[in-house]
Write an enzyme that holds these catalytic residues in place. Structure first.
Site, PDB file in Angstrom:
ATOM      1  N   ARG A 122       0.822  -1.217   0.000  1.00 57.87           N
ATOM      2  CA  ARG A 122       0.000   0.000   0.000  1.00 57.87           C
ATOM      3  C   ARG A 122       0.856   1.268   0.000  1.00 57.87           C
ATOM      4  O   ARG A 122       0.498   2.275   0.592  1.00 57.87           O
ATOM      5  CB  ARG A 122      -0.962   0.007   1.200  1.00 57.87           C
ATOM      6  CG  ARG A 122      -1.888  -1.196   1.270  1.00 57.87           C
ATOM      7  CD  ARG A 122      -2.829  -1.272   0.073  1.00 57.87           C
ATOM      8  NE  ARG A 122      -3.694  -2.434   0.195  1.00 57.87           N
ATOM      9  CZ  ARG A 122      -3.436  -3.632  -0.340  1.00 57.87           C
ATOM     10  NH1 ARG A 122      -2.322  -3.802  -1.052  1.00 57.87           N
ATOM     11  NH2 ARG A 122      -4.267  -4.633  -0.201  1.00 57.87           N
ATOM     12  N   GLU A 152      -4.804   3.436   5.355  1.00 55.24           N
ATOM     13  CA  GLU A 152      -4.808   3.410   3.894  1.00 55.24           C
ATOM     14  C   GLU A 152      -5.374   4.710   3.351  1.00 55.24           C
ATOM     15  O   GLU A 152      -4.948   5.202   2.318  1.00 55.24           O
ATOM     16  CB  GLU A 152      -5.662   2.240   3.372  1.00 55.24           C
ATOM     17  CG  GLU A 152      -5.034   0.886   3.481  1.00 55.24           C
ATOM     18  CD  GLU A 152      -5.782  -0.156   2.666  1.00 55.24           C
ATOM     19  OE1 GLU A 152      -6.486   0.217   1.701  1.00 55.24           O
ATOM     20  OE2 GLU A 152      -5.662  -1.347   2.983  1.00 55.24           O
ATOM     21  N   SER A 160     -11.486   0.088   2.875  1.00 52.80           N
ATOM     22  CA  SER A 160     -10.711  -0.220   4.077  1.00 52.80           C
ATOM     23  C   SER A 160      -9.985   1.030   4.574  1.00 52.80           C
ATOM     24  O   SER A 160      -9.349   1.735   3.798  1.00 52.80           O
ATOM     25  CB  SER A 160      -9.685  -1.316   3.795  1.00 52.80           C
ATOM     26  OG  SER A 160     -10.328  -2.527   3.463  1.00 52.80           O
TER      27      SER A 160
END
Length: 301
Positions: free
Chosen positions: A169, A287, A217
């Site tokens: 990520r 995130e 998320s």
């Protein structure tokens, strides 16, 4: 606010970002620009002062715009950068504004893969490239062979994958460049994707609160664990601040139950981080990307 049509595309001033984010929150952007094609986008970039802040937005997922809004220019990629092409030999070119779900569907139709993981990414290709988005065990940069980028002077160049440091990520590359498109390499004659996509999407619908405003998320999974497990075992499911709530269905989702502010959501994110750290000794990283300024004390909306 009505749009002002100009040859360079659509320019909106003082535009509420709540209209353009999947959380349905966010203050106003000074300028919100939607070009109709790549050439208009490049001309617009060249017209900006060198010190004008520039931000890019695709589908508005994975993004929290604070209530004070954004000083500078927001560029929307969906209308201008929406090309998707099968170049042959397993290579697919996708422009930054293409939804990742569309990439998954077309790769299935073209019998290319594995690309099913794109069906689990709620954003666009540009956002997926920026953060190495992933789902169902796959990650965006695992398939990238090269990207087209533009700088703030409107100069376009192509860079190979080796020009970027890619992690979980996280993607690091040259500063002040933005993704226009990418070319991905897939296996050919990959015929099992359609049924797998249906299965994965069905599982996702069963586990995640997809019918409610969220960003996807919120937290990255820590090594060898899952953020959702840590949040749930800390007793945080259903926790609210204002109208922001940790989803009772999936603990790594924060939902806007109706009328939440960006400040509500940001405060709940911090509360979750603090509680998980106190309960488990694990510091969760987000995130979600944060843009803009908090609302000034005593300021109206």
């Amino acid at each position: 606010m009505a749009a002002t049509r100009q040859p360079a595309g659509t320019i909106l001033h003082n535009e509420p970002m709540a209209k353009h984010t999947t959380w349905r929150v966010g203050g106003r952007a000074d300028v919100y620009y939607s070009p109709r094609c790549r050439d208009e986008l490049l001309d617009f970039l060249r017209s900006l002062d060198a010190d004008t802040p520039v931000y890019w937005i695709g589908l508005g997922s994975n993004l929290l715009v604070r209530d004070g809004g954004i000083r500078g220019v927001v560029i929307a990629t969906g209308q201008a950068l929406n090309g998707l092409r099968n170049l042959g030999g397993g290579v697919v070119e996708a422009e930054a504004g293409v939804p990742c779900t569309v990439v998954a569907r077309h790769c299935s139709r073209w019998e290319l893969g594995p690309a099913e993981f794109f069906a689990g990414i709620p954003g666009s290709v540009g956002g997926a490239l920026r953060m190495n988005a992933g789902a169902f065990g796959g990650e965006t940069w695992g398939k990238v062979i090269e990207v087209d980028v533009v700088d703030r002077r409107g100069m376009v160049r192509t860079r190979g994958r080796e020009g970027y440091k890619v992690g979980y990520r996280e993607v690091r590359g040259p500063l002040e460049e933005w993704f226009l498109a990418a070319r991905f390499k897939f296996e050919e004659h990959y015929a099992a994707a359609a049924e797998r996509i249906r299965t994965l999407v069905s599982e996702r619908k069963a586990r995640q609160p997809l019918g409610l405003p969220s960003c996807g998320s919120v937290f990255k999974n820590p090594p060898a664990d899952h953020a959702a497990r840590l949040i749930e075992t800390a007793g945080l499911k259903g926790t609210r601040i204002g109208a922001a709530e940790v989803s009772p269905k999936h603990a790594n989702f924060i939902i806007n139950t109706g009328g939440a502010t960006a400040a509500d959501i940001e405060a709940l994110i911090q509360h979750v981080r603090d509680t998980v750290l106190a309960c488990h000794g694990v510091r969760l990283d987000t995130e979600v990307q944060f843009l803009g300024e908090p609302l000034a004390t005593g300021a109206g909306s």
